[in-house]
Design an enzyme around this catalytic site. Structure first.
Site, mmCIF file in Angstrom:
data_model
loop_
_atom_site.group_PDB
_atom_site.id
_atom_site.type_symbol
_atom_site.label_atom_id
_atom_site.label_comp_id
_atom_site.label_asym_id
_atom_site.label_seq_id
_atom_site.Cartn_x
_atom_site.Cartn_y
_atom_site.Cartn_z
ATOM 1 C CG ASN A 7 37.362 46.109 45.659
ATOM 2 O OD1 ASN A 7 36.446 46.330 46.542
ATOM 3 N ND2 ASN A 7 37.335 47.026 45.033
ATOM 4 C CE LYS A 9 36.445 44.729 41.924
ATOM 5 N NZ LYS A 9 37.009 44.674 41.308
ATOM 6 C CG HIS A 94 37.873 50.522 42.522
ATOM 7 N ND1 HIS A 94 37.428 50.222 41.419
ATOM 8 C CD2 HIS A 94 39.287 49.619 42.865
ATOM 9 C CE1 HIS A 94 37.687 48.996 41.590
ATOM 10 N NE2 HIS A 94 38.650 48.304 41.807
ATOM 11 C CD GLU A 96 35.040 47.454 40.121
ATOM 12 O OE1 GLU A 96 34.445 47.382 41.060
ATOM 13 O OE2 GLU A 96 36.288 46.928 39.194
ATOM 14 C CD GLU A 165 42.999 49.024 41.890
ATOM 15 O OE1 GLU A 165 43.017 47.258 42.443
ATOM 16 O OE2 GLU A 165 41.758 49.302 42.132
ATOM 17 N N GLY A 171 39.942 42.317 37.098
ATOM 18 C CA GLY A 171 38.824 40.852 37.147
ATOM 19 C C GLY A 171 39.294 41.298 35.580
ATOM 20 C CB SER A 207 44.125 39.671 37.101
ATOM 21 O OG SER A 207 43.200 40.008 37.001
HETATM 22 P P1 PGA Z 1 40.584 41.903 40.297
HETATM 23 O O1 PGA Z 1 40.011 42.975 41.279
HETATM 24 O O2 PGA Z 1 41.804 41.443 41.898
HETATM 25 O O3 PGA Z 1 39.430 41.738 40.477
HETATM 26 O O4 PGA Z 1 41.314 42.566 39.562
HETATM 27 C C1 PGA Z 1 41.211 44.553 41.883
HETATM 28 C C2 PGA Z 1 40.195 45.766 41.643
HETATM 29 O O5 PGA Z 1 39.068 46.185 41.671
HETATM 30 O O6 PGA Z 1 40.456 46.138 43.307
#
Ligand code: PGA
Length: 246
Positions: A7, A9, A94, A96, A165, A171, A207
């Site tokens: 992903n 982003k 997601h 976000e 997730e 993140g 992460s």
């Molecule tokens: P991350 O993000 O690996 O940076 O934690 C995962 C995601 O948002 O799909």
């Protein structure tokens, strides 16, 4: 089949995506037991799809779509447009989208419906926030988010992969223990089984990095990973995708 999903982003435009893939592809060796999915920005969909075209183990997806087929929706991307640009999948729900942009469960449900009707596979993301985990509400939250799939027929449900997730792990450098993740994955599988859908694919995200991917995909309940930060570095991404699994 193990899935390794990137992903990206709001990173990498068309030339960044092409450069990424040039570097990644010389390090990548196709394996029968795994697929690599890329979720680039909308403007990089076509460039990514072109680069992935001659690689049968790779698929490309949109990060977000609108549920309406067309119209006065400034800034939005329709399912047909994403498909025309080479997408065969799309992320839905997601964290976000849910927590930064206020996407509701009803909206995720509409997007899932529009994607299935338009011939794209929705990858539905679910997961709890830290306060919800601490309150012992993880499974309730995940089940509530799965309501977005409630009206689907069993054969449709079987086509919808899920990414679990935990929001507090995205993140942040914190990862759910493989055991915690596997527990939620098992609950998701039960939810699907109770609706007559078999063989649901359940990915873990939050992460994930070269240092922890083996422990995660080594769990029987975990069918793959959805990766943000560590998917932006072609060398790290090649390491993740090439992890050895017994
Ligand atoms: P991350 O993000 O690996 O940076 O934690 C995962 C995601 O948002 O799909």
């Amino acid at each position: 089949m193990l899935v390794f999903a990137a992903n990206w982003k709001m990173h990498l435009g068309p030339s960044g995506a092409r450069q990424f893939l040039d570097t990644f592809l010389v390090r990548h060796e196709r394996r029968e037991d795994r697929e690599v999915w890329f979720f680039p920005s909308a403007v990089a969909l076509e460039a990514t799809a072109r680069a992935a075209e001659s690689h049968p183990d790779m698929r490309v997806g949109a990060q977000n779509v609108h549920w309406e087929p067309k119209g006065a929706f400034t800034g939005e991307l329709s399912v047909a447009m994403a498909r025309e640009a080479g997408a065969s999948l799309a992320l839905v729900g997601h964290s976000e989208r849910r927590h930064v942009f206020g996407e509701t469960i009803e909206e995720t449900a509409r997007k899932v419906r529009a994607l299935l009707d338009g011939g794209l596979i929705p990858l539905l993301c679910v997961g709890e926030q830290l306060k919800e985990r601490e309150a012992g509400a993880t499974l309730d939250v995940v089940e509530r988010q799965l309501i977005a799939l409630d009206t689907l027929e069993p054969d449709e449900l079987s086509r919808v992969p899920i990414a679990y997730e935990p929001v507090w792990a995205i993140g942040t450098g914190k990862t759910a223990t493989p055991h915690d993740a596997a527990e939620v994955h098992a609950a998701i599988r039960n939810w699907f089984a109770a609706r007559g859908a078999k063989d649901v694919q359940v990915l873990y995200g939050g992460s994930v990095k070269p240092e922890n991917v083996q422990d995660l995909v080594g769990q029987e309940e975990i069918d793959g990973v959805l990766v943000g930060g560590s998917s932006l570095h072609p060398e790290r991404w090649a390491e993740i995708v090439g992890v050895s699994v017994d």
